[in-house]
Design a protein around this motif. Structure first.
Motif, PDB file in Angstrom:
ATOM      1  N   PHE A   1      19.936   3.172  13.154  1.00 32.53           N
ATOM      2  CA  PHE A   1      18.603   3.480  12.625  1.00 32.53           C
ATOM      3  C   PHE A   1      18.467   2.906  11.236  1.00 32.53           C
ATOM      4  CE2 PHE A   1      20.820   7.449  11.114  1.00 32.53           C
ATOM      5  CZ  PHE A   1      20.551   7.324   9.758  1.00 32.53           C
ATOM      6  N   GLY A   2      17.224   2.800  10.790  1.00 31.23           N
ATOM      7  CA  GLY A   2      16.913   2.422   9.425  1.00 31.23           C
ATOM      8  C   GLY A   2      15.870   3.378   8.876  1.00 31.23           C
ATOM      9  N   LEU A   3      15.983   3.711   7.604  1.00 25.78           N
ATOM     10  CA  LEU A   3      14.997   4.590   6.967  1.00 25.78           C
ATOM     11  C   LEU A   3      14.583   4.003   5.634  1.00 25.78           C
ATOM     12  CD1 LEU A   3      16.275   6.534   4.430  1.00 25.78           C
ATOM     13  CD2 LEU A   3      17.590   7.403   6.359  1.00 25.78           C
ATOM     14  N   GLY A   4      13.306   4.139   5.315  1.00 27.90           N
ATOM     15  CA  GLY A   4      12.781   3.623   4.064  1.00 27.90           C
ATOM     16  C   GLY A   4      12.891   4.643   2.951  1.00 27.90           C
ATOM     17  N   VAL A   5      13.506   4.249   1.850  1.00 31.04           N
ATOM     18  CA  VAL A   5      13.708   5.187   0.744  1.00 31.04           C
ATOM     19  C   VAL A   5      12.390   5.483   0.029  1.00 31.04           C
ATOM     20  CG1 VAL A   5      14.969   5.626  -1.391  1.00 31.04           C
ATOM     21  CG2 VAL A   5      16.085   4.406   0.486  1.00 31.04           C
ATOM     22  N   GLU A   6      11.532   4.464  -0.112  1.00 30.21           N
ATOM     23  CA  GLU A   6      10.239   4.708  -0.760  1.00 30.21           C
ATOM     24  C   GLU A   6       9.414   5.723   0.027  1.00 30.21           C
ATOM     25  OE1 GLU A   6      11.704   0.780  -2.246  1.00 30.21           O
ATOM     26  OE2 GLU A   6      11.601   1.765  -0.290  1.00 30.21           O
ATOM     27  N   ARG A   7       9.444   5.623   1.345  1.00 30.83           N
ATOM     28  CA  ARG A   7       8.705   6.584   2.174  1.00 30.83           C
ATOM     29  C   ARG A   7       9.328   7.975   2.078  1.00 30.83           C
ATOM     30  NH1 ARG A   7       4.853   4.430   4.880  1.00 30.83           N
ATOM     31  NH2 ARG A   7       4.614   6.162   6.329  1.00 30.83           N
ATOM     32  N   LEU A   8      10.636   8.019   1.921  1.00 27.99           N
ATOM     33  CA  LEU A   8      11.308   9.303   1.721  1.00 27.99           C
ATOM     34  C   LEU A   8      10.793   9.982   0.456  1.00 27.99           C
ATOM     35  CD1 LEU A   8      13.538  11.483   1.928  1.00 27.99           C
ATOM     36  CD2 LEU A   8      15.096   9.824   0.889  1.00 27.99           C
ATOM     37  N   PHE A   9      10.698   9.227  -0.632  1.00 26.40           N
ATOM     38  CA  PHE A   9      10.211   9.814  -1.878  1.00 26.40           C
ATOM     39  C   PHE A   9       8.752  10.259  -1.751  1.00 26.40           C
ATOM     40  CE2 PHE A   9      13.779   7.509  -4.031  1.00 26.40           C
ATOM     41  CZ  PHE A   9      14.368   8.640  -4.570  1.00 26.40           C
ATOM     42  N   ALA A  10       7.966   9.498  -0.987  1.00 22.77           N
ATOM     43  CA  ALA A  10       6.574   9.903  -0.757  1.00 22.77           C
ATOM     44  C   ALA A  10       6.520  11.242  -0.022  1.00 22.77           C
ATOM     45  CB  ALA A  10       5.836   8.824   0.031  1.00 22.77           C
ATOM     46  N   ALA A  11       7.406  11.421   0.963  1.00 20.48           N
ATOM     47  CA  ALA A  11       7.453  12.681   1.712  1.00 20.48           C
ATOM     48  C   ALA A  11       7.904  13.831   0.812  1.00 20.48           C
ATOM     49  CB  ALA A  11       8.384  12.546   2.912  1.00 20.48           C
ATOM     50  N   LEU A  12       8.880  13.572  -0.050  1.00 17.74           N
ATOM     51  CA  LEU A  12       9.334  14.599  -0.986  1.00 17.74           C
ATOM     52  C   LEU A  12       8.200  15.010  -1.927  1.00 17.74           C
ATOM     53  CD1 LEU A  12      12.855  13.130  -1.896  1.00 17.74           C
ATOM     54  CD2 LEU A  12      12.432  15.204  -0.574  1.00 17.74           C
ATOM     55  N   ASP A  13       7.423  14.035  -2.387  1.00 20.27           N
ATOM     56  CA  ASP A  13       6.308  14.334  -3.287  1.00 20.27           C
ATOM     57  C   ASP A  13       5.247  15.184  -2.586  1.00 20.27           C
ATOM     58  OD1 ASP A  13       7.481  12.953  -5.354  1.00 20.27           O
ATOM     59  OD2 ASP A  13       6.338  11.110  -5.035  1.00 20.27           O
TER      60      ASP A  13
ATOM     61  N   GLN B   1       0.847  -1.186   0.000  1.00 22.12           N
ATOM     62  CA  GLN B   1       0.000   0.000   0.000  1.00 22.12           C
ATOM     63  C   GLN B   1       0.883   1.238   0.000  1.00 22.12           C
ATOM     64  OE1 GLN B   1      -2.022   0.636   3.832  1.00 22.12           O
ATOM     65  NE2 GLN B   1      -1.014  -1.196   4.603  1.00 22.12           N
ATOM     66  N   GLY B   2       0.576   2.169  -0.871  1.00 22.13           N
ATOM     67  CA  GLY B   2       1.338   3.408  -0.925  1.00 22.13           C
ATOM     68  C   GLY B   2       2.817   3.143  -1.117  1.00 22.13           C
ATOM     69  N   ALA B   3       3.617   3.680  -0.171  1.00 21.19           N
ATOM     70  CA  ALA B   3       5.071   3.521  -0.248  1.00 21.19           C
ATOM     71  C   ALA B   3       5.537   2.222   0.399  1.00 21.19           C
ATOM     72  CB  ALA B   3       5.753   4.705   0.428  1.00 21.19           C
ATOM     73  N   ARG B   4       4.618   1.406   0.887  1.00 18.65           N
ATOM     74  CA  ARG B   4       4.985   0.152   1.540  1.00 18.65           C
ATOM     75  C   ARG B   4       4.957  -0.973   0.522  1.00 18.65           C
ATOM     76  NH1 ARG B   4       4.952  -1.142   6.890  1.00 18.65           N
ATOM     77  NH2 ARG B   4       3.784   0.738   7.390  1.00 18.65           N
ATOM     78  N   GLN B   5       6.116  -1.573   0.256  1.00 15.95           N
ATOM     79  CA  GLN B   5       6.235  -2.649  -0.711  1.00 15.95           C
ATOM     80  C   GLN B   5       6.828  -3.894  -0.062  1.00 15.95           C
ATOM     81  OE1 GLN B   5       5.284  -2.382  -4.078  1.00 15.95           O
ATOM     82  NE2 GLN B   5       4.416  -0.411  -3.453  1.00 15.95           N
ATOM     83  N   ARG B   6       6.696  -5.028  -0.729  1.00 17.59           N
ATOM     84  CA  ARG B   6       7.275  -6.270  -0.199  1.00 17.59           C
ATOM     85  C   ARG B   6       8.783  -6.322  -0.423  1.00 17.59           C
ATOM     86  NH1 ARG B   6       2.277 -10.335  -1.973  1.00 17.59           N
ATOM     87  NH2 ARG B   6       0.923  -9.670  -0.255  1.00 17.59           N
ATOM     88  N   GLN B   7       9.240  -5.755  -1.501  1.00 16.92           N
ATOM     89  CA  GLN B   7      10.664  -5.464  -1.639  1.00 16.92           C
ATOM     90  C   GLN B   7      10.803  -3.963  -1.527  1.00 16.92           C
ATOM     91  OE1 GLN B   7      13.077  -7.094  -4.893  1.00 16.92           O
ATOM     92  NE2 GLN B   7      14.206  -5.182  -4.984  1.00 16.92           N
ATOM     93  N   PHE B   8      11.552  -3.517  -0.534  1.00 17.03           N
ATOM     94  CA  PHE B   8      11.727  -2.086  -0.311  1.00 17.03           C
ATOM     95  C   PHE B   8      13.200  -1.816  -0.062  1.00 17.03           C
ATOM     96  CE2 PHE B   8      10.958  -4.188   3.683  1.00 17.03           C
ATOM     97  CZ  PHE B   8      11.801  -3.574   4.597  1.00 17.03           C
ATOM     98  N   THR B   9      13.569  -0.565  -0.148  1.00 13.57           N
ATOM     99  CA  THR B   9      14.969  -0.185   0.028  1.00 13.57           C
ATOM    100  C   THR B   9      15.142   0.524   1.357  1.00 13.57           C
ATOM    101  OG1 THR B   9      15.242   0.063  -2.350  1.00 13.57           O
ATOM    102  CG2 THR B   9      16.907   1.086  -0.947  1.00 13.57           C
ATOM    103  N   GLN B  10      16.121   0.066   2.106  1.00 13.19           N
ATOM    104  CA  GLN B  10      16.395   0.655   3.413  1.00 13.19           C
ATOM    105  C   GLN B  10      17.829   1.161   3.463  1.00 13.19           C
ATOM    106  OE1 GLN B  10      16.907  -1.571   7.426  1.00 13.19           O
ATOM    107  NE2 GLN B  10      14.747  -0.998   7.397  1.00 13.19           N
ATOM    108  N   MET B  11      17.990   2.340   3.989  1.00 18.88           N
ATOM    109  CA  MET B  11      19.305   2.873   4.323  1.00 18.88           C
ATOM    110  C   MET B  11      19.401   2.923   5.842  1.00 18.88           C
ATOM    111  SD  MET B  11      19.510   6.085   1.712  1.00 18.88           S
ATOM    112  CE  MET B  11      19.875   5.861  -0.028  1.00 18.88           C
TER     113      MET B  11
END
Length: 425
Positions: A306-318, A118-128
């Protein structure tokens, strides 16, 4: 049959992938400024690593892992998060014996969790993420929070909020656990099956339940902050003092427990407060852990990360309408006026590329007009026209596409000539 992407995955195509490159470069740059070094770990690990490291009461381990058996019936799991793998590598390669301490590491890569996309949440996601191992100093807690905040600020995000809490040490958590059991036990049958299992294993996880988060007992649960012993209280106060000294605003939230079992003392999340982002606003989360290194048979070693989700980052930028400064630089487009000029054009294109220029030519058999249009579409800074006359005279015309100015350059001096026109040293 038409082949399609597996659910919960996505392709990142040209035009978008440049944004990922930019974000990765910013993260790498800021980590290196803070003296963190990159580590790369396998995408799959032995399943036990995550069972022991993440905790079998977490949703990640109990519900969300992609686990399979190899040809020798060994249970392997696609990594669902980064910390356990980094700590395993820290122990296996005896990084605790290095002269430079603490060991400060950062990572970036795909993670895998079986959850509803859903949204920025994927089954394969990128974490930094990053981990600092070996220091008990609360100043390093503030350091990694500062790094995360600086990363988001550097990308232009303004509507972010830092939320912190302390889970205390082992003694404080034990007393809090007793209080939570007493609080929830009389009405535990009103909670989901997972929470009923968690009650005696790890009641702190009930506070983080996705199903029962609105239950009134959650809001009235005893606060961990009331059970912190003197040492834990002093530690948390120092962390806050350092954050104050760094000018980093924060909110203390006693219900912030994070989703993994290995946390103690400082926990934190960075959230987007931008209007329209949605209820799931967490961009980054992390905290301090003591005992995880020992769990993997290493020496007693404190850690924080810490860990951060890159997909969620792009959602916040949008949501904030932030356009990343992506450059699509094409230094020169080589245009051929005649078919006989093709061999020379191929040679010049290759020479310029090997000398550091971004160069393109036509590969579709276009006429000169079509090549000029293609150069314009690709935002070429210069065009070079080659025909029989130019080759015979060993010259070419370099045209500045912005000013329209044309300069004749000897083909033998094309590298130096283009460097001079570009203003390169």
């Amino acid at each position: 049959m038409q082949m399609k992407l597996p659910r919960g995955t996505r392709d990142i195509l040209p035009g978008e992938v440049e944004k990922w490159h930019y974000v990765e470069r910013v993260f790498q740059s800021i980590c290196e400024r803070f003296q963190y070094e990159e580590i790369r770990t396998p995408i799959f690990e032995h399943t036990e690593l995550f069972q022991r490291g993440v905790g079998d009461t977490t949703d990640i381990v109990s519900k969300e892992m992609y686990t399979f058996e190899d040809k020798k019936n060994r249970s392997l799991t696609l990594r669902p998060e980064g910390t356990a793998s980094v700590v395993r590598a820290f122990v296996e390669h005896k990084l605790f014996g290095q002269v430079n301490q603490p060991v400060k590491l950062y990572y970036s890569g795909p993670m895998f969790r079986y959850e509803r996309p859903q949204g920025a949440r994927q089954r394969q996601f990128t974490q930094m993420g990053l981990e600092a191992l070996g220091s008990n100093d609360p100043a390093i807690d503030a350091e990694i929070i500062s790094l995360a905040m600086a990363f988001y600020k550097e990308l232009g995000l303004e509507n972010i909020e830092l939320v912190i809490n302390s889970l205390g040490d082992k003694e404080s958590r034990a007393k809090h656990k007793e209080a939570l059991v007493a609080h929830f036990e009389p009405r535990i049958d009103e909670f989901c099956a997972d929470c009923q299992v968690r009650l005696h294993k790890n009641p702190l996880r009930i506070l983080d339940c996705k199903v029962d988060h609105a239950h009134p007992l959650i809001a009235t649960a005893p606060s961990i902050l009331k059970f912190l012993n003197e040492e834990s209280t002093a530690y948390f106060e120092k962390v806050k003092t350092y954050l104050d000294a760094l000018g980093i605003a924060y909110t203390v939230d006693p219900t912030l427990v994070r989703g993994l079992d290995y946390y103690n003392h400082t926990t934190f999340e960075i959230m987007s407060t931008a209007e329209g982002f949605g209820a799931k606003s967490t961009l980054c989360g992390g905290g301090r852990y003591h005992g995880l290194v020992q769990e993997f048979d290493g020496p007693e070693t404190p850690g924080i990360g810490f860990g951060l989700g890159v997909e969620r980052l792009f959602a916040a930028l949008d949501v904030e309408g932030i356009e990343l400064p992506i450059a699509h630089d094409l230094d020169c487009y080589v245009i051929t006026a005649t078919e006989s000029a093709e061999v020379t054009a191929v040679s010049i294109v290759n020479t310029l590329r090997l000398n550091g220029f971004s160069v393109e030519k036509d590969y579709m058999g276009r006429k000169m007009k079509g090549q000029l249009k293609d150069a314009d579409r690709k935002n070429a800074r210069f065009t070079m026209i080659l025909g029989d006359t130019e080759i015979e005279n060993n010259v070419c015309q370099l045209k500045n596409m912005q000013t329209g100015e044309q300069t004749e350059i000897q083909l033998d001096d094309i590298v130096a000539g283009l460097q001079q026109l570009k203003g390169d040293k």
